[in-house]
Design a protein around this motif. Structure first.
Motif, short mmCIF file in Angstrom:
data_model
loop_
_atom_site.label_atom_id
_atom_site.label_comp_id
_atom_site.label_asym_id
_atom_site.label_seq_id
_atom_site.Cartn_x
_atom_site.Cartn_y
_atom_site.Cartn_z
N ASP A 219 0.83 -1.20 0.00
CA ASP A 219 0.00 0.00 0.00
C ASP A 219 0.87 1.26 0.00
O ASP A 219 0.71 2.17 0.82
N LEU A 222 -0.55 4.90 0.02
CA LEU A 222 -1.02 5.56 1.23
C LEU A 222 0.06 6.52 1.72
O LEU A 222 1.25 6.21 1.67
N ASP A 233 -3.47 9.74 5.07
CA ASP A 233 -4.46 8.67 5.05
C ASP A 233 -4.82 8.24 6.47
O ASP A 233 -3.96 8.19 7.36
N ILE A 235 -6.65 5.09 8.50
CA ILE A 235 -6.99 3.67 8.34
C ILE A 235 -7.93 3.26 9.47
O ILE A 235 -7.65 3.52 10.65
N TRP A 259 0.75 6.53 9.04
CA TRP A 259 -0.70 6.61 8.85
C TRP A 259 -1.37 6.72 10.22
O TRP A 259 -0.88 6.21 11.21
N THR A 282 -9.91 6.92 4.89
CA THR A 282 -9.56 6.79 3.47
C THR A 282 -9.23 5.36 3.05
O THR A 282 -9.17 5.06 1.86
N PHE A 283 -9.00 4.46 4.01
CA PHE A 283 -8.57 3.10 3.66
C PHE A 283 -8.93 2.16 4.80
O PHE A 283 -8.94 2.55 5.96
#
Length: 554
Positions: A219, A222, A233, A235, A259, A282-283
């Motif tokens: 990822d 990110l 980002d 999570i 993150w 966002t994820f």
């Protein structure tokens, strides 16, 4: 020839986890970056706070308990933002972390504590009774049980981890010397077909490798800064931290990459959606049953999930139908990855840009690994042909604790791990997983060993013989355990007896091991001449039963 990763190899430094995370010179984000956030209490840890808390706890372990290199600290807790500093503090002191499923019964927890040789246990107040019972069975003194989370023990009998600190004489304590390739960082437990969980020995190098492999191939899109609010980002973390999937891709990867992790104690669809909307998530790393709910549940329509850039699914196969249903409804892309406890865990991932063109694939092999599909005769098969997946790389585990036979069966002399999963690769290097050699049932990403359930069920007074298999439940998008029971002579087999046995077993096992597929009463369990249960025949019978049920409803 074995397949090498299409990603370029990366340098894997010979360092322990603490050095990678807290002594690196190339950290791109500042000390005051908030990494872990509890959305229910708004309590949080910045990078600097994680490091300071971990250091205090590590020194406290040495000062209070004389903690030594190789001592095992067990965790028995749902997701909590205190987990990262606790585990890294133990690592600083030379310890090994062994996280346990908070759904375990006292007997199940005690098995892990004894097998791992745990010297102490960290839990939360609501789980204290089970923890005390398990520690009594395992021979761990109650003064070695400490608490984490927001609730403290009013009796002051059980200390909070934040009080296990060394407030004086700190200069005399030094970080433990670690041999990254040989010293264990984690003992995670993966169920085996024998019925007893197996302790998967993961070294510091295993985890360091996988963090860097993911950062360079997984990822990588990110970021720690940018997005709409400039915070980078965010999570949403609901995957359990006691599982290697959550441990590596959530706890470790977030701190390494900067993150922000919004931490849920467990999955709840309404809270999941609310947190995405309220925190502009966002994820998220997910599993197929969650994807299923996003595609079908009416609850989802009440929330704005438009901040999601991508979802990553793992832990179990993901169907094209689920991916396309979510895309059609929410326009959220979903990619897939693959890994196992024994590989720290991630070995394959779809690139962000490939999610739509390679649906059904687990993606490309990540850096510094080689893999091959092998026939039943241990011969490599060419691309396009089906075989068992074998993998080699610096993220492959050292072996199973106290289980030389299991280790010898899983690892080849030249370092390949036999995954037990069957599939193939295409001409472009995309890997596919289609089935399992192993008999384990996968319920929502959790492993359920049939032999364990059979061993318990055979102890019921009304059960003469039993076999357990996994049957696919389309409504949940997961396998569920089903028992085929031969009742004792004179026992009336019916719905009432089924309900009684299901409830009886449910009190003896963790929630994910319950017989959600119900019970079928049979005259005999099919077995080979050597006495091995022929599960293949039972699976064929289950498919026939399913077809008969459909016809009966027409």
């Amino acid at each position: 020839m074995p397949t090498k990763s299409l990603f370029p190899d990366i340098e894997i430094p010979n360092v322990d986890i603490w050095t990678l995370l807290f002594e690196r010179k190339d950290r791109p984000y500042p000390d005051d970056k908030v990494i872990y956030l509890d959305p229910d209490t708004n309590r949080s840890y910045t990078y600097a706070q994680v490091r300071a808390t971990a250091l205090d706890f590590g020194k406290g372990l040495k000062a209070n308990w004389g903690w030594k290199r190789g001592d095992v600290l067990a965790l028995f807790t749902p997701n909590c933002i205190d987990t990262p500093p606790i585990m890294w503090g133990a690592h600083w002191a030379g310890g090994i972390l062994s996280p346990a499923n908070p759904g375990y019964t006292a007997a199940e927890l005690a098995f892990q504590l004894k097998d791992a040789g745990a010297k102490a246990l960290v839990t939360q107040k609501p789980f204290l009774e089970t923890a005390r019972e398990a520690c009594k069975i395992a021979g761990i003194d109650e003064d070695r049980i400490i608490l984490m989370g927001d609730e403290k023990d009013e009796t002051a009998r059980f200390k909070h981890f934040s009080s296990i600190k060394n407030f004086s004489g700190t200069s005399r304590f030094r970080k433990a010397k670690i041999d990254p390739k040989k010293d264990l960082a984690f003992l995670v437990y993966s169920s085996g077909t024998t019925g007893h969980p197996k302790g998967v020995m993961l070294s510091h190098t295993n985890i360091v490798s996988n963090v860097l492999q993911s950062a360079n191939a997984g990822d990588y899109q990110l970021t720690w800064t940018g997005q709409k609010d400039g915070q980078g980002d965010k999570i949403l973390a609901f995957l359990p931290f006691f599982h290697i999937y959550g441990l590596t891709v959530l706890c470790h990867q977030s701190l390494y990459s900067g993150w922000q992790l919004v931490v849920m104690p467990k999955f709840d669809l309404e809270r999941f959606c609310a947190h995405i909307q309220n925190y502009a998530i966002t994820f998220a790393y997910a599993v197929p049953p969650v994807i299923l709910q996003l595609g079908k549940s009416p609850i989802v329509a009440n929330y704005d999930l438009s901040s999601l850039r991508m979802l990553n699914s793992g832990a179990a196969p993901l169907t094209r139908e689920l991916v396309e249903a979510v895309w059609k409804r929410l326009k959220i892309p979903i990619k897939q990855g693959y890994g196992l406890s024994e590989t720290s865990p991630t070995t394959h991932t779809q690139r962000w840009e490939d999610w739509q063109s390679t649906i059904g694939s687990v993606g490309l092999l990540m850096p510094n690994q080689t893999a091959k599909y092998v026939s039943a005769e241990d011969q490599e098969v060419p691309a396009g042909q089906t075989g068992e997946l074998w993998i080699k790389g610096p993220n492959v585990f050292l072996g199973y604790l106290n289980n030389p036979e299991g280790t010898a069966n899983a690892l080849t002399s030249d370092g390949y791990f036999k995954t037990g999963d069957v599939g193939h690769q295409d001409a472009k290097g995309n890997f596919y997983i289609t089935d399992r050699v192993k008999e384990l049932i996968k319920y929502k990403g959790f492993q359920v060993p049939p032999a364990e359930l059979e061993g318990i069920l055979i102890g019921h007074d009304d059960v003469d013989d039993v076999a357990v298999i996994g049957v696919y439940d389309e409504s949940q998008a997961t396998e569920v355990p089903r028992a085929y029971v031969v009742p004792k002579k004179g026992v009336e087999a019916g719905k009432e007896k089924e309900r009684e046995i299901v409830e009886w077993l449910g009190k003896k096992v963790a929630g994910h091991k319950r017989l959600r597929g119900g019970i079928r009463f049979v005259d005999m369990v099919p077995k080979s001449a050597s006495g091995k249960i022929l599960r293949r025949l039972l699976k064929e019978q289950a498919l026939k039963e399913e077809k008969d049920d459909v016809k009966a409803k027409l």
